[in-house]
Design a protein around this motif. Sequence first.
Motif, PDB file in Angstrom:
ATOM      1  N   PHE A  65       0.833  -1.202   0.000  1.00  0.00           N
ATOM      2  CA  PHE A  65       0.000   0.000   0.000  1.00  0.00           C
ATOM      3  C   PHE A  65       0.869   1.254   0.000  1.00  0.00           C
ATOM      4  N   THR A  66       0.280   2.314  -0.546  1.00  0.00           N
ATOM      5  CA  THR A  66       0.765   3.671  -0.294  1.00  0.00           C
ATOM      6  C   THR A  66      -0.401   4.440   0.308  1.00  0.00           C
ATOM      7  N   GLY A  71      -7.195   7.578   1.297  1.00  0.00           N
ATOM      8  CA  GLY A  71      -7.046   6.270   1.916  1.00  0.00           C
ATOM      9  C   GLY A  71      -5.878   5.499   1.354  1.00  0.00           C
ATOM     10  N   ALA A  72      -5.811   4.215   1.680  1.00  0.00           N
ATOM     11  CA  ALA A  72      -4.711   3.359   1.236  1.00  0.00           C
ATOM     12  C   ALA A  72      -4.935   2.931  -0.206  1.00  0.00           C
ATOM     13  N   ALA A  73      -3.897   3.077  -1.016  1.00  0.00           N
ATOM     14  CA  ALA A  73      -3.962   2.671  -2.423  1.00  0.00           C
ATOM     15  C   ALA A  73      -2.970   1.552  -2.647  1.00  0.00           C
ATOM     16  N   LEU A  74      -3.349   0.609  -3.475  1.00  0.00           N
ATOM     17  CA  LEU A  74      -2.484  -0.516  -3.770  1.00  0.00           C
ATOM     18  C   LEU A  74      -1.310  -0.096  -4.639  1.00  0.00           C
ATOM     19  N   THR A  75      -0.142  -0.631  -4.292  1.00  0.00           N
ATOM     20  CA  THR A  75       1.004  -0.499  -5.176  1.00  0.00           C
ATOM     21  C   THR A  75       0.846  -1.507  -6.321  1.00  0.00           C
ATOM     22  N   ILE A  76       1.810  -1.460  -7.256  1.00  0.00           N
ATOM     23  CA  ILE A  76       1.777  -2.447  -8.342  1.00  0.00           C
ATOM     24  C   ILE A  76       1.888  -3.863  -7.779  1.00  0.00           C
ATOM     25  N   ASP A  77       2.763  -4.036  -6.770  1.00  0.00           N
ATOM     26  CA  ASP A  77       2.888  -5.352  -6.146  1.00  0.00           C
ATOM     27  C   ASP A  77       1.608  -5.736  -5.401  1.00  0.00           C
ATOM     28  N   GLY A  78       0.973  -4.752  -4.766  1.00  0.00           N
ATOM     29  CA  GLY A  78      -0.286  -5.014  -4.085  1.00  0.00           C
ATOM     30  C   GLY A  78      -1.367  -5.460  -5.054  1.00  0.00           C
ATOM     31  N   GLN A  79      -1.398  -4.834  -6.236  1.00  0.00           N
ATOM     32  CA  GLN A  79      -2.375  -5.218  -7.256  1.00  0.00           C
ATOM     33  C   GLN A  79      -2.111  -6.634  -7.758  1.00  0.00           C
ATOM     34  N   ALA A  80      -0.823  -6.998  -7.878  1.00  0.00           N
ATOM     35  CA  ALA A  80      -0.483  -8.352  -8.332  1.00  0.00           C
ATOM     36  C   ALA A  80      -0.875  -9.390  -7.284  1.00  0.00           C
ATOM     37  N   PHE A  81      -0.729  -9.025  -6.005  1.00  0.00           N
ATOM     38  CA  PHE A  81      -1.013  -9.960  -4.918  1.00  0.00           C
ATOM     39  C   PHE A  81      -2.513 -10.133  -4.669  1.00  0.00           C
ATOM     40  N   LEU A  82      -3.294  -9.101  -5.005  1.00  0.00           N
ATOM     41  CA  LEU A  82      -4.716  -9.072  -4.626  1.00  0.00           C
ATOM     42  C   LEU A  82      -5.513 -10.297  -5.083  1.00  0.00           C
ATOM     43  N   PRO A  83      -5.512 -10.694  -6.369  1.00  0.00           N
ATOM     44  CA  PRO A  83      -6.359 -11.839  -6.751  1.00  0.00           C
ATOM     45  C   PRO A  83      -5.947 -13.135  -6.052  1.00  0.00           C
TER      46      PRO A  83
END
Length: 333
Positions: A65-66, A71-83
């Motif tokens: 997150f950043t 609020g908290a926004a997903l980083t690129i790594d966070g987006q990859a991890f989400l699914p």
Amino acid sequence: MLEQPHAEEPQPEVVTDVDLGAVRAFLAVVDDRYFGEAAARLRMSQQAVSKRIAALERDLGVRLFTRTPRGAALTIDGQAFLPHARDLMRLAERAVGSVQPGRRALRVDVLNRRIGPAGLLRDFHRAHPETELDVVTLVESDAAAAIAAVGAGTVDATFRAVTVPPEELPPGIRAARVLDDPHQLLTGPAHPLAAARHVTMADLSGVRIWIPGIVPGTEWAAYYDALAAEFGLTIERIGPNFGTDHLLDVLADSPTLTSLVGEKTRMAWPQTYDLRRVPVLDPTPVYPHSLIWRTDNPHPGLATLRSHIASVPNRHATADAWVPAWAAEPATP
């Protein structure tokens, strides 16, 4: 010839141990965008949520997150991890649900799918189709092994004849005699007793009764040993046991062999066999089936099964019946 060096085999990838609680916190922040709202939904402090997210980031070696004014926004790594995080939680929920009481099938063991207890389970399934049922026949088929399987949780319940008094059962195991199955004489059309409307135990003295498959040391061996000793019967168990169909084949052509079969046992044979099932009286030998279960088993289907069995009428032979001395008194499960 010089041996060629082997190429290095690829080493298995090291998988980081992932804390499901941290993954749950991650998903809550994704859905709510604010750590405070995620903490409220998870019923924990905001600081605890932050610590879980920080620990997850350390384990994964990335930032998820950043923080922004919205609020908290997903980083690129966070987006990859989400699914994958969502898949992890779905799998975890299914894994937990598979063993929660009522979420899996009630597993009940019967000695044979043709005999009375199997019929009782068929009636239970018709009366309670909402209760998922798994009917099995254990490979280790004697009562001691079946009771051990109940104790170990391999099955939720079993139907067996119990040759030991209740106080000798393992701790936490309960048995109740729930179904008596009267025996009938099974003969082919050429046997002298084939035309009888009924026979008495005295009539069976000297009659060759063939029951292949009696295994020494089992509860059904104890039953037939007691029956033969009580009434002077000749019960033969010699010859290979090729199953019920072979038994019916032999009896159909034999003028000398008979067998004993439970009244509630389902059997079918070609019409040309013309086999006869003759009631046995004075007294009627009955096989005492007990339901065996663990008293601490929380499966709601087990309680439903016990209640159903208790409601079934005429489960016990009340008059002119013989059971072995070791058989328990009829009981409500």
